[in-house]
Design a protein around this motif. Structure first.
Motif, PDB file in Angstrom:
ATOM      1  N   MET A 149       0.829  -1.201   0.000  1.00 32.65           N
ATOM      2  CA  MET A 149       0.000   0.000   0.000  1.00 32.65           C
ATOM      3  C   MET A 149       0.867   1.257   0.000  1.00 32.65           C
ATOM      4  O   MET A 149       0.543   2.254  -0.652  1.00 32.65           O
ATOM      5  N   VAL A 150       1.936   1.216   0.779  1.00 32.00           N
ATOM      6  CA  VAL A 150       2.832   2.373   0.804  1.00 32.00           C
ATOM      7  C   VAL A 150       3.452   2.578  -0.575  1.00 32.00           C
ATOM      8  O   VAL A 150       3.588   3.704  -1.066  1.00 32.00           O
ATOM      9  N   LEU A 151       3.821   1.446  -1.215  1.00 28.85           N
ATOM     10  CA  LEU A 151       4.414   1.558  -2.545  1.00 28.85           C
ATOM     11  C   LEU A 151       3.430   2.145  -3.554  1.00 28.85           C
ATOM     12  O   LEU A 151       3.837   2.766  -4.537  1.00 28.85           O
ATOM     13  N   ALA A 152       2.140   1.953  -3.319  1.00 29.65           N
ATOM     14  CA  ALA A 152       1.143   2.534  -4.225  1.00 29.65           C
ATOM     15  C   ALA A 152       1.314   4.051  -4.278  1.00 29.65           C
ATOM     16  O   ALA A 152       1.031   4.684  -5.300  1.00 29.65           O
ATOM     17  N   ALA A 154      -2.837  -1.866  -8.932  1.00 27.20           N
ATOM     18  CA  ALA A 154      -2.107  -3.125  -8.819  1.00 27.20           C
ATOM     19  C   ALA A 154      -1.483  -3.264  -7.433  1.00 27.20           C
ATOM     20  O   ALA A 154      -1.561  -4.321  -6.809  1.00 27.20           O
ATOM     21  N   TRP A 155      -0.880  -2.163  -6.957  1.00 29.06           N
ATOM     22  CA  TRP A 155      -0.281  -2.253  -5.619  1.00 29.06           C
ATOM     23  C   TRP A 155      -1.350  -2.499  -4.561  1.00 29.06           C
ATOM     24  O   TRP A 155      -1.131  -3.250  -3.606  1.00 29.06           O
ATOM     25  N   SER A 156      -2.492  -1.873  -4.731  1.00 23.19           N
ATOM     26  CA  SER A 156      -3.531  -2.122  -3.735  1.00 23.19           C
ATOM     27  C   SER A 156      -4.022  -3.558  -3.826  1.00 23.19           C
ATOM     28  O   SER A 156      -4.416  -4.152  -2.819  1.00 23.19           O
ATOM     29  N   ALA A 177      -6.138   2.294   5.741  1.00 24.60           N
ATOM     30  CA  ALA A 177      -6.139   3.732   5.504  1.00 24.60           C
ATOM     31  C   ALA A 177      -5.841   4.059   4.048  1.00 24.60           C
ATOM     32  O   ALA A 177      -6.560   4.839   3.410  1.00 24.60           O
ATOM     33  N   ILE A 178      -4.769   3.468   3.520  1.00 21.35           N
ATOM     34  CA  ILE A 178      -4.397   3.838   2.151  1.00 21.35           C
ATOM     35  C   ILE A 178      -5.401   3.284   1.151  1.00 21.35           C
ATOM     36  O   ILE A 178      -5.591   3.860   0.072  1.00 21.35           O
ATOM     37  N   ALA A 179      -6.053   2.154   1.500  1.00 20.50           N
ATOM     38  CA  ALA A 179      -7.088   1.646   0.609  1.00 20.50           C
ATOM     39  C   ALA A 179      -8.152   2.716   0.399  1.00 20.50           C
ATOM     40  O   ALA A 179      -8.653   2.917  -0.718  1.00 20.50           O
ATOM     41  N   VAL A 180      -8.496   3.401   1.452  1.00 16.30           N
ATOM     42  CA  VAL A 180      -9.479   4.478   1.333  1.00 16.30           C
ATOM     43  C   VAL A 180      -8.949   5.542   0.374  1.00 16.30           C
ATOM     44  O   VAL A 180      -9.673   6.036  -0.510  1.00 16.30           O
ATOM     45  N   ALA A 181      -7.658   5.892   0.545  1.00 14.31           N
ATOM     46  CA  ALA A 181      -7.078   6.927  -0.308  1.00 14.31           C
ATOM     47  C   ALA A 181      -7.047   6.483  -1.763  1.00 14.31           C
ATOM     48  O   ALA A 181      -7.346   7.270  -2.677  1.00 14.31           O
ATOM     49  N   VAL A 182      -6.694   5.213  -1.989  1.00  8.66           N
ATOM     50  CA  VAL A 182      -6.643   4.708  -3.368  1.00  8.66           C
ATOM     51  C   VAL A 182      -8.043   4.735  -3.979  1.00  8.66           C
ATOM     52  O   VAL A 182      -8.232   5.141  -5.139  1.00  8.66           O
ATOM     53  N   ALA A 183      -9.015   4.313  -3.186  1.00  7.95           N
ATOM     54  CA  ALA A 183     -10.396   4.364  -3.673  1.00  7.95           C
ATOM     55  C   ALA A 183     -10.748   5.799  -4.032  1.00  7.95           C
ATOM     56  O   ALA A 183     -11.401   6.055  -5.056  1.00  7.95           O
ATOM     57  N   GLY A 184     -10.298   6.750  -3.209  1.00  2.00           N
ATOM     58  CA  GLY A 184     -10.561   8.155  -3.496  1.00  2.00           C
ATOM     59  C   GLY A 184      -9.925   8.567  -4.810  1.00  2.00           C
ATOM     60  O   GLY A 184     -10.552   9.250  -5.630  1.00  2.00           O
TER      61      GLY A 184
END
Lengths: 171, 802, 145
Positions: B285-288, B299-301, B415-422
C-alpha cells in the motif's frame, strides 16, 4: 600411375586370387563347424575380412568392394543383421520366445541333415562382421589409395585456397 | 466507434488502424467466446442449487504413481469458480469492446479461454499433481497474456518476469508437492487434509510445507516476490482485471486457504502467514503512493489485499476463515470494476497518469458511476459489500491476540485503501486537477461500461442484503475449517452461524470506520506531497529491493553459466581425458576403499560392506602364461617408449598377439583366434592411416611435454585402481553356477558341443544380435565420413607442411 | 597365476591411459586400443585362468568336464573384441577426417567445438570471429620438429 604400380608387390597381385578363395572357403568352414568345434560366426567373419582386406591391398579397395557379396559392405552387414533377426522368428510359431532356436532333421534319402535356425543366426553374424569390418578396412585403404594421386597435384596452393573459400561458403 | 479517438499512448498497444496482420473479429465470434464463461456461470449456479456440496469426481490417471484425475467441488472451490466465471463473463464482454478491431483479438480470446479453463481446473483439482499441472497452465497463459503487446519491449520483459517468478515458485511448489505426497503416501488433497492434523511435523514435512508456501507466495505476489504484479500491468486492461486482480493472483491465497485445515494448527504456519501477509499488506500500500499510473496504483492495492488475505488465513479461528471468504468476494466485486474503469479512462482519454486526468464525470458519466460504486465498496462504506467484508475482518481480529506487525500492516492497508479508492473514484472524475491537459474524452461504448457497472452494482446489492451471499461464504468458510471439529457430545459445532451478520458493537465499529476514513482522507488530500516525499526517499533505496535483486540474478545467471561452462568445456582434449580417467579411477578406487572397509563403513549394508578385502595368494604360474604375459608387458612398455608411430602400432600389435597367445594357453581357442585376426587387421588399418597421415604432412607424432604430472598421476591411478579391482575379484571364490549351467545344458538344449559358441548364438542370442547391430551401426556411422573423405579427393591436394 | 596377468593388465592400462591423454591424436587412438586390450584381458581372466582345455564337449559326451576352461567369460570377451575393434576403426577414420579438415593432429589446437570466448557471456559467434590462432587460418607453430 607409375608410382602406384611400384608401390604394389607384383607377386601378391598374382597370388591373391587363389588365396582369396582359399581363405573364404576356410572362413565358411570355420563358420559351419562353429557349433561343435572351435569356430563360429565372429571368427569366420573376421577371417573373411582378412581375405577381403588382402584383396584390397593387392588390387585396390574398389575392386575388393565389388568382390563382396551384394557389392557393398553396408548392404552386406545389413543383410547379416537381418538374417540374424529373422532367424528368431520361427520360434513364435511354436509358441516359444523370440530367438529360441528350432532344429529338425532333414531326410535326404541316404542320410539325415541336421538343420537349425542357429545356422542362419550364426551366418548372419558372419555376414555382419564381414561387411562391417571389411567396410572399415576398405574405407581406410581407400583413403590411402586416393592419396596416391596426390603427388601429381602440382597446383597445391591454389587448390588449397579454393577449398578454403568453399568451406567458408558452406558455413 | 473507438477508432475515432486518439488513444495511442496507453498500455494497450495496437490501436485500430495500426497495420498489423490478422483479422478483426466480428461481433458474432466475440459473442461466441463470451458465451463460454457465461454458460459456465449458468451451469455453476444451477449446479450449486441442484447438488449438495462437496461433489467428487475421480478417475485413475497415472495408476503406477497413484495419481488420479480427481476433482472436488466444495464451498471454497465454488466461491472461486463463481469469481472465475462471473468476472470472466464481464472480462470477455469487456475485451470485445476494449480491443475492438484489434487484429490479434482472436488470440487474446483464445488465451483468455485457455486461462479460464486452467483456473477452473486449478480450483477444483483434488490431486496435488493435477493442481500443479493446471497451476503451471495458468502461469503459461498468463505469460502469453501479459506479453500480448509483444512488439513492446516493456511488455515482453514484464511477461518474462511474471513467468520466471511464478514459474520458479511453481517449481518449489512442485518439490513441496512431491515431498507431501511421499510423506502422506497419497497425492489426494482431501486425503492429505484429513491426515495432516494427526501427522508429526517431520523435517521433510516442514520442508514440504515451506516449499509449497514459496509457490503460493510467488503466485500471490507476497513480499519478497511482490514486484512482478505491478509490472504485469503491461497487459491489456481486461487481462489485468481478470488475471491480476480477480482470479490468478488469488490462487496462492486459495492454496494456503485450502491447506489451512491441514497445517493451520502449526505455530510457524500461522506466524509465517501473518507476518508475510501483514508485511505485504502494509508495504504494498505504501508503494502505491509512489505511482502516478492509475493501473499501477490499483495493482499495488491488489498486492496489499492479497497480503491481507494471506494474513487472514494465518489467523486461527472461525471468524478469520469467514473473513477470507468475504474479502475474496468483495475484492473481486470492487477491484475488477476499478480496473475496468482505469481501462475506460485509458481508452477514451488516452492516458492513465493521474496528474493529467480530472473532471471526467461529465464526459464519462456511466464510468464515473461505476467507479464511485466500486470505490465506496473499496473504502468500506456501509451498505457496500466491502463494508461487510471489513466488518467480518474486524470481528475476526477482535477475537484473536494479534502481533503488532499485523496491527500496523492492516492499519496502513485500511487507511491507504481508502485513499486509493478516493483517487480512482473521486480524483479523476470529480476534482478539476489536470483537466486542461485532457484531450476530448468521450463515454466508452456499452461493452466497456456494462461490466464495471454490473459488478459494482452487485457489490452494493450484496452489501445491502448480505444474506444473499451468506450461504456461499459460509460454504467456503466451512471448506477452510478443519474437518472433524465436532462438539464433545457429537453435535456439530456451528462456528459459522453468525457469519456476515452485523456485529452489534456499533460504537467500536463506527469508531474504527471513522479512524480509517479520516486517515484515508488525509492521505488522499495530501497524495501529491506524500508521493513526492516518498518517491525521493524510496528512490534511494531501490537497489535494496527485490526487483533490483531480481535484475541482478537475471544478469548473474548467464555469467555464472558461462563461467562454469567454460571451466568444464574448455575444449582441450587431453584435459578431458585426464578428467575422465581420474573419475574412473575415483569410482574404482572408491569401490575398493568402501569394499575393504577403509571408508564409509556403515554407509552401505549387506554384501558390499563385507569388509576386509583380501588379495589373492601367489601361485606359481605356468610357463606358457608367464611368457604370454611378459610379451604383453613388453609390448605395452615399448609402445609407451617409442615416439615413432609405426613402431608404436607394431608394439601395440605385440600386446594383441600376446593376448591371443594367453587366450590360447587358457583354453580359449575361439577368443585367441578372434584376437589374432583382429590384431592383424588392426595393424594393417593403422598402417594405412599412418600412410594417409604422412601424405597429409603429419609424419611424426607430436611430442608431449615431458612433465605432465597430472596425466601421469591419472594414468597411474586409473591403472592401479582397475588392477586392484581385478586382483580383489580374483581373491574371492568364483561362483560357478552360471558356467556350470551352460556347460550342462549346452548339448541337451542346443545340440552344440562348443559351449562358447552355444552361449553366443543360442543362450544369449538376443545379446549377440544387439552386438552385431552395434558393429553394423558403428560402420554406418563412419560411412558418411568416409564418403566425404572420398568426395574431397578432387579438390583436396595440400602441400605437406614442413 | 593371477599376479602375472595383473602385471600385464597394469602395464597395458598404464601405457594405454598415458597415450590416451596425449596431444597427438594418433597416439590417443592407439592408447584407446591398448586400454581396450587391457580391459578385455582383465574380463577374461576374472573368470579364472586355470585350464588349457578348450570349453568344447567331446563328441558323444553330454557335459563339459570340470577340468575345462570357463566358457562364460570367453563368450563375453569374444564380442567385446569385435566391437572394440569396430570402434577403434571408427576413431581412426575420425582422426583422418579431422587431420584433413583442420590440418593438425595436435589435440591442443582443435578448438572447433569450444572456440575461445570473445564475450563474457555470449557464445563465440563463429569460429572465424573468435580466435586469431584458429587452426584453419594459421599455420601451427609448435609440435613438429
Amino acid at each position: 600411375m607409375k608410382r602406384r604400380m611400384n608401390a604394389r608387390v607384383v607377386v601378391l597381385e598374382t597370388v591373391v586370387a587363389p588365396l582369396y578363395w582359399i581363405i573364404l572357403a576356410a572362413s565358411v568352414w570355420i563358420l559351419l563347424r562353429g557349433h561343435n568345434e572351435p569356430g563360429g560366426g565372429f571368427i569366420g567373419g573376421l577371417v573373411a575380412v582378412g581375405a577381403t582386406v588382402l584383396w584390397g591391398a593387392a588390387r585396390g579397395p574398389s575392386s575388393a568392394r565389388h568382390k563382396l557379396p551384394f557389392g557393398d559392405p553396408v548392404l552386406l552387414a545389413a543383410v547379416g543383421v537381418l538374417a540374424s533377426a529373422v532367424s528368431g522368428i520361427p520360434a513364435w510359431f511354436v509358441g516359444a520366445s523370440y530367438l529360441t532356436h528350432q532344429s529338425f532333421m532333414l531326410p535326404l534319402g541316404f542320410t539325415e541333415l541336421w538343420v537349425s535356425t542357429v545356422m542362419l543366426f550364426d551366418a548372419g553374424v558372419y555376414l555382419c562382421v564381414w561387411g562391417a569390418v571389411s567396410g572399415f578396412g576398405l574405407g581406410l585403404l581407400a583413403i590411402d589409395d586416393d592419396a596416391g594421386d596426390e603427388g601429381a597435384d602440382a597446383a597445391a596452393p591454389r587448390a588449397r585456397a579454393t577449398t578454403k573459400a568453399a568451406r567458408r561458403a558452406r558455413r | 466507434m473507438a477508432g475515432t479517438h486518439d488513444h495511442s499512448s496507453g498500455g494497450h498497444g495496437g490501436a485500430p488502424g495500426v497495420a498489423l496482420r490478422g483479422h478483426a473479429m466480428g461481433l458474432a465470434s466475440r459473442a461466441a467466446f463470451t458465451l463460454l464463461p457465461a454458460a459456465a456461470l449458468a451451469l455453476l449456479l444451477w449446479a450449486l442449487g441442484a447438488f449438495e456440496l462437496p461433489q467428487v469426481w475421480r478417475t485413475p490417471w497415472v495408476p503406477s504413481l497413484g495419481i488420479d484425475l480427481a476433482f472436488r467441488l466444495d464451498g471454497l472451490s465454488a466461491l472461486m469458480l463463481l469469481l472465475i466465471t462471473g468476472v470472466g463473463t464481464g472480462v470477455f464482454i469487456y475485451a470485445g469492446g476494449y480491443l475492438a478491431g484489434h487484429p490479434h483479438q482472436r488470440r487474446l480470446y483464445g488465451a483468455l479461454t485457455a486461462f479460464m479453463l486452467a483456473m477452473i481446473g486449478c480450483v477444483t483439482a483434488d490431486d496435488l499433481f493435477v493442481l500443479f499441472l493446471f497451476w503451471e497452465m495458468t502461469s503459461l497463459t498468463s505469460f502469453l497474456l501479459v506479453g500480448f503487446n509483444h512488439h513492446d519491449q516493456q511488455s515482453r520483459k514484464s511477461a518474462q518476469q511474471a513467468l520466471l517468478v511464478t514459474g520458479s515458485g511453481g517449481l518449489a511448489m512442485f518439490a513441496g508437492f512431491v515431498l507431501l505426497a511421499q510423506a502422506f503416501g497419497t497425492s489426494s488433497i482431501s486425503a492429505i487434509i484429513a491426515a495432516a492434523p494427526a501427522a508429526e511435523a517431520t523435517p521433510a514435512l516442514t520442508a514440504a510445507v515451506a516449499l509449497v508456501l514459496v509457490g503460493a507466495f510467488t503466485k500471490s505476489a507476497q513480499v519478497p516476490f511482490h514486484f512482478w504484479l505491478p509490472n504485469a500491468m503491461a497487459a491489456p486492461t481486461p487481462v489485468s482485471a481478470y488475471l491480476h486482480s480477480a482470479t490468478m493472483v488469488k490462487l496462492g491465497v486459495y492454496l494456503v486457504a485450502r491447506l489451512d485445515p491441514a497445517f493451520g494448527a502449526w505455530d510457524w504456519w500461522q506466524w509465517t502467514l501473518q507476518a508475510v501477509g501483514a508485511l505485504t499488506a502494509g508495504w504494498a500500500m505504501v508503494l502505491a503512493l509512489r505511482e502516478r499510473d492509475l493501473k499501477r496504483i490499483l495493482a499495488w492495492s491488489t498486492v496489499a489485499t492479497l497480503g491481507t488475505l494471506v494474513l487472514l488465513v494465518g489467523l486461527p479461528g472461525a471468524g478469520a476463515t469467514a473473513a477470507v471468504a468475504a474479502l475474496l468476494l468483495a475484492h473481486a466485486l470492487y477491484k475488477a470494476p476499478l480496473f475496468f474503469v482505469a481501462g475506460n479512462v485509458d481508452h477514451e482519454a488516452g492516458t492513465r497518469i493521474i496528474d493529467r486526468l480530472g473532471n471526467l464525470r461529465r464526459a464519462m458519466p456511466w464510468t464515473a458511476t461505476a467507479a464511485l460504486l466500486a470505490g465506496l465498496s473499496m473504502a468500506g462504506i456501509p451498505l457496500t459489500f466491502g463494508f461487510v467484508a471489513k466488518d467480518a475482518i474486524n470481528s475476526a481480529k477482535a477475537a484473536e491476540q494479534l502481533l503488532p506487525l499485523v496491527q500496523i500492516g492492516y492499519g496502513v492497508f485500511g487507511a491507504i485503501a481508502v485513499a486509493v479508492a478516493g483517487v480512482a473514484a473521486i480524483r479523476i472524475f470529480w476534482s478539476h486537477r489536470g483537466m486542461k491537459e485532457l484531450p476530448k474524452a468521450h463515454e466508452a461504448p456499452i461493452a466497456l461500461v456494462l461490466p464495471p457497472l454490473v459488478l459494482a452494482l452487485a457489490g452494493v446489492v450484496l452489501g445491502a442484503v448480505p444474506s444473499i451471499a451468506r450461504p456461499l461464504v459460509v460454504a467456503a468458510a466451512e471448506a477452510m475449517w478443519p474437518i472433524g471439529t465436532t462438539g464433545v457430545a457429537g453435535a456439530l459445532e456451528r462456528p459459522f452461524d453468525h457469519v456476515l451478520e452485523p456485529s452489534f458493537d456499533i460504537a467500536s465499529m463506527v469508531g474504527m470506520l471513522a479512524v480509517t476514513l479520516v486517515v484515508g482522507a488525509v492521505v488522499y488530500f495530501f497524495w501529491d506531497p506524500l508521493h513526492r516525499a516518498f518517491d525521493r526517499v524510496a528512490g534511494r533505496l531501490d537497489w535494496l529491493g527485490s526487483a533490483a535483486h531480481y535484475a541482478r540474478i537475471l544478469k548473474a545467471i548467464p555469467r555464472s553459466a558461462a563461467f562454469f561452462t567454460r571451466g568444464l568445456q574448455h575444449g582441450r582434449l587431453p584435459s578431458y581425458s585426464v578428467a575422465l580417467l581420474l573419475a574412473a579411477a575415483a569410482f574404482l578406487g572408491g569401490a575398493i576403499l568402501v569394499g575393504g572397509g577403509l571408508l564409509g563403513a556403515g554407509m552401505f549394508d549387506g554384501a558390499f560392506a563385507g569388509g576386509g578385502l583380501a588379495l589373492p595368494a601367489w601361485t606359481p604360474p605356468s610357463v606358457a602364461i608367464t611368457g604370454a604375459c611378459l610379451l604383453i608387458t613388453l609390448g605395452a612398455l615399448l609402445a609407451g617408449v617409442f615416439e615413432q608411430r609405426l613402431a608404436m602400432i607394431l608394439c601395440a600389435g605385440i600386446v594383441g598377439f600376446g593376448s591371443a597367445l594367453l587366450f590360447l594357453f587358457a583354453g580359449a581357442p575361439d577368443v585367441a583366434f578372434t584376437q589374432f585376426t583382429v590384431e592383424t587387421v588392426f595393424v594393417i588399418v593403422a598402417a594405412s592411416v599412418l600412410l594417409k597421415l604422412k601424405r597429409l604432412g603429419r609424419t611424426t607424432s607430436i611430442r608431449d611435454p615431458r612433465n605432465r604430472p597430472g596425466a601421469l598421476l591419472a594414468a597411474l591411478a586409473f591403472a592401479t585402481a582397475a588392477t586392484l579391482v581385478f586382483l580383489v575379484t580374483g581373491a574371492d571364490p568364483i561362483d560357478p553356477s552360471l558356467s556350470a549351467y551352460f556347460s550342462e545344458r549346452s548339448v541337451p538344449d542346443a545340440n552344440g558341443r562348443n559351449v562358447v559358441n552355444v552361449i553366443l548364438v543360442d543362450f544369449r542370442a538376443l545379446d549377440t544380435l544387439g552386438e552385431s547391430t552395434v558393429v553394423m551401426l558403428s560402420f554406418l556411422a563412419t560411412a558418411p565420413v568416409l564418403f566425404s573423405l572420398r568426395l574431397a579427393r578432387g579438390s583436396r591436394g595440400k602441400e605437406p607442411k614442413r | 597365476m593371477i599376479w602375472v596377468i595383473a602385471l600385464a593388465v597394469w602395464t597395458t592400462l598404464l601405457v594405454g591411459a598415458r597415450l590416451a591423454m596425449s596431444r597427438d591424436l594418433f597416439r590417443v587412438v592407439v592408447g584407446l586400443a591398448l586400454i581396450s586390450s587391457g580391459i578385455v584381458l582383465m574380463l577374461f581372466s576374472s573368470g579364472r585362468v586355470s585350464s588349457a582345455e578348450p570349453a568344447v564337449i567331446a563328441a558323444g559326451e553330454k557335459v563339459l568336464p570340470a577340468t575345462a576352461a570357463n566358457p562364460l567369460p570367453q563368450a563375453l570377451v569374444l564380442t567385446a573384441i569385435v566391437i572394440g575393434f569396430a570402434l577403434i576403426c571408427f576413431a581412426f577414420i575420425l582422426v583422418v577426417r579431422v587431420v584433413r579438415d583442420a590440418e593438425t593432429d595436435d589435440a591442443e589446437d582443435l578448438r572447433y567445438a569450444e572456440p575461445a570466448p570473445t564475450h563474457a557471456v555470449e557464445p563465440p559467434a563463429s569460429p572465424e570471429g573468435c580466435d586469431p590462432r584458429h587452426p584453419l587460418d594459421e599455420p601451427r607453430t609448435g609440435g613438429h620438429p
